[in-house]
Scaffold this motif. Structure first.
Motif, short mmCIF file in Angstrom:
data_model
loop_
_atom_site.label_atom_id
_atom_site.label_comp_id
_atom_site.label_asym_id
_atom_site.label_seq_id
_atom_site.Cartn_x
_atom_site.Cartn_y
_atom_site.Cartn_z
N ILE A 263 0.89 -1.16 0.00
CA ILE A 263 0.00 0.00 0.00
C ILE A 263 0.92 1.20 0.00
CG2 ILE A 263 -1.67 1.33 1.36
CD1 ILE A 263 -2.90 -1.29 0.39
N ALA A 264 0.73 2.14 -0.91
CA ALA A 264 1.63 3.28 -0.97
C ALA A 264 0.89 4.57 -1.29
CB ALA A 264 2.71 3.04 -2.02
N VAL A 265 1.17 5.61 -0.50
CA VAL A 265 0.73 6.96 -0.83
C VAL A 265 1.85 7.50 -1.71
CG1 VAL A 265 0.10 9.23 0.05
CG2 VAL A 265 -0.52 7.17 1.36
N THR A 266 1.55 7.67 -2.98
CA THR A 266 2.61 7.91 -3.98
C THR A 266 2.87 9.35 -4.35
OG1 THR A 266 0.97 7.57 -5.72
CG2 THR A 266 2.28 5.65 -5.03
N ARG A 267 1.82 10.19 -4.26
CA ARG A 267 2.05 11.59 -4.66
C ARG A 267 0.95 12.47 -4.11
NH1 ARG A 267 -0.72 13.14 -9.69
NH2 ARG A 267 -1.97 11.37 -10.38
N ILE A 268 1.23 13.77 -4.17
CA ILE A 268 0.24 14.78 -3.83
C ILE A 268 0.26 15.78 -4.97
CG2 ILE A 268 1.92 16.02 -2.40
CD1 ILE A 268 -0.46 17.01 -0.71
N ASP A 269 -0.92 16.11 -5.46
CA ASP A 269 -1.04 17.02 -6.59
C ASP A 269 -2.15 18.01 -6.29
OD1 ASP A 269 -0.79 18.20 -9.09
OD2 ASP A 269 -1.87 16.61 -10.15
N GLY B 7 -2.94 19.48 -3.61
CA GLY B 7 -3.61 19.19 -2.35
C GLY B 7 -4.33 17.85 -2.29
N THR B 8 -4.35 17.11 -3.39
CA THR B 8 -5.00 15.81 -3.43
C THR B 8 -3.94 14.71 -3.36
OG1 THR B 8 -6.82 16.68 -4.76
CG2 THR B 8 -6.51 14.29 -4.77
N PHE B 9 -4.13 13.79 -2.41
CA PHE B 9 -3.21 12.66 -2.27
C PHE B 9 -3.65 11.52 -3.18
CE2 PHE B 9 -2.72 14.99 1.66
CZ PHE B 9 -1.37 14.86 1.95
N TYR B 10 -2.67 10.77 -3.68
CA TYR B 10 -2.91 9.61 -4.53
C TYR B 10 -2.21 8.40 -3.92
CZ TYR B 10 -4.56 12.96 -7.96
OH TYR B 10 -5.26 13.95 -8.60
N ALA B 11 -2.81 7.24 -4.10
CA ALA B 11 -2.23 6.02 -3.56
C ALA B 11 -2.30 4.91 -4.60
CB ALA B 11 -2.98 5.60 -2.29
N GLU B 12 -1.53 3.87 -4.34
CA GLU B 12 -1.55 2.68 -5.18
C GLU B 12 -1.59 1.45 -4.28
OE1 GLU B 12 2.02 2.88 -7.52
OE2 GLU B 12 1.12 4.29 -8.95
N ALA C 19 -5.73 4.10 -6.27
CA ALA C 19 -6.68 4.10 -5.16
C ALA C 19 -6.66 5.42 -4.42
CB ALA C 19 -6.34 2.96 -4.19
N ARG C 20 -7.75 5.70 -3.74
CA ARG C 20 -7.75 6.82 -2.80
C ARG C 20 -6.96 6.37 -1.58
NH1 ARG C 20 -13.91 8.22 -1.82
NH2 ARG C 20 -13.78 6.06 -1.16
N GLU D 276 8.82 9.54 -0.17
CA GLU D 276 9.58 10.52 0.60
C GLU D 276 9.23 11.95 0.21
OE1 GLU D 276 14.16 11.26 2.08
OE2 GLU D 276 13.64 9.43 1.01
N ASP D 277 9.03 12.21 -1.09
CA ASP D 277 8.70 13.57 -1.50
C ASP D 277 7.32 14.00 -1.02
OD1 ASP D 277 7.74 11.71 -3.43
OD2 ASP D 277 7.54 13.29 -4.93
N VAL D 278 6.40 13.06 -0.84
CA VAL D 278 5.08 13.39 -0.28
C VAL D 278 5.24 13.81 1.18
CG1 VAL D 278 2.83 12.45 0.40
CG2 VAL D 278 3.78 11.92 -1.85
N LEU D 279 6.04 13.06 1.92
CA LEU D 279 6.28 13.41 3.32
C LEU D 279 7.01 14.74 3.42
CD1 LEU D 279 5.67 12.33 6.13
CD2 LEU D 279 7.85 11.13 6.08
#
Length: 164
Positions: free
Chosen positions: A78-84, A86-91, A105-106, A125-128
Motif C-alpha cells: 500500500i503506498a501513498v505515492t504523490r500529492i497534486d 492538495g489531493t493525495f494519490y495512492a496505489e 486508489a484513494r 519521501e517527496d510526499v512526506l
C-alpha cells in the motif's frame, strides 16, 4: 518510500476527519506526521478496520479482502505515492497468479484495506517532505477516548454534511 503507521484518526477544527500517518522509525513528538483529510464514511471504514469486531454484513473493504482471498491474490504493498494540488494519490500493489498488478486508489481506501490485510503502508519521501508537518505532540493521546469521540461523531454525521 518510507514505511508508516496510523498514528491517529482525528477531527480538525472544522470537524473534518483526518488520518495521521507517522514513519515507523520515529517516536512520539519527534520527526514528522502526515495528515490526510478524508471523508466521514471513509473514516468510519478505517475505524471499523481497526476494530476486531466483524460487521454483521461485509463492508466494501471487507468484500475487497474476501475477493482478493477468493482470487488467490494478496496485497503486496500500500503506498501513498504523490500529492497534486492538495489531493493525495495512492496505489495498491497486488500479487496475483497472473503477476503483480498495480491499482490506483484513494489513500483512505488503501489505508482501510491495509488494516484488513495486515499490509504495511508506505509513503513516498517527496510526499512526506511536501505535506508532512513537525510532530510536536508531547504526551500519548488516550486512544480509547479518541476512538470513542470519533465514533460518537460518526453516529451523528449526515452524508449531506460532506457535500460541497
Amino acid at each position: 518510500m518510507i514505511p508508516v503507521r496510523i498514528a491517529g484518526l482525528a477531527l480538525d477544527a472544522r470537524q473534518q476527519p483526518v488520518v495521521i500517518l507517522k514513519p515507523l522509525d520515529e517516536d512520539l513528538g519527534h520527526g514528522r506526521i502526515l495528515p490526510i483529510w478524508i471523508g466521514g464514511l471513509e473514516a468510519a471504514a478505517i475505524l471499523k478496520g481497526a476494530d476486531d469486531t466483524p460487521p454483521p454484513r461485509p463492508l466494501t473493504l471487507d468484500l475487497m479482502r474476501s475477493m482478493l482471498e477468493a482470487l488467490d491474490a494478496e496485497v503486496e504493498r500500500i503506498a501513498v505515492t504523490r500529492i497534486d494540488d492538495g489531493t493525495f494519490y495512492a496505489e495498491i500493489t497486488l500479487n496475483t497468479p497472473l503477476g503483480d498488478r498495480v491499482l490506483d486508489a484513494r489513500p483512505s481506501d488503501a489505508i482501510g484495506l491495509s488494516l484488513r490485510t495486515g499490509s504495511v503502508i508506505w509513503v513516498a519521501e517527496d510526499v512526506l517532505d511536501q505535506a508532512g508537518i513537525a510532530d510536536e505532540r508531547e504526551e500519548q493521546v488516550d486512544e480509547e477516548e479518541e476512538v470513542k469521540a470519533f465514533s460518537e461523531f460518526l453516529e451523528h454525521v449526515d452524508p449531506e454534511d460532506f457535500q460541497g
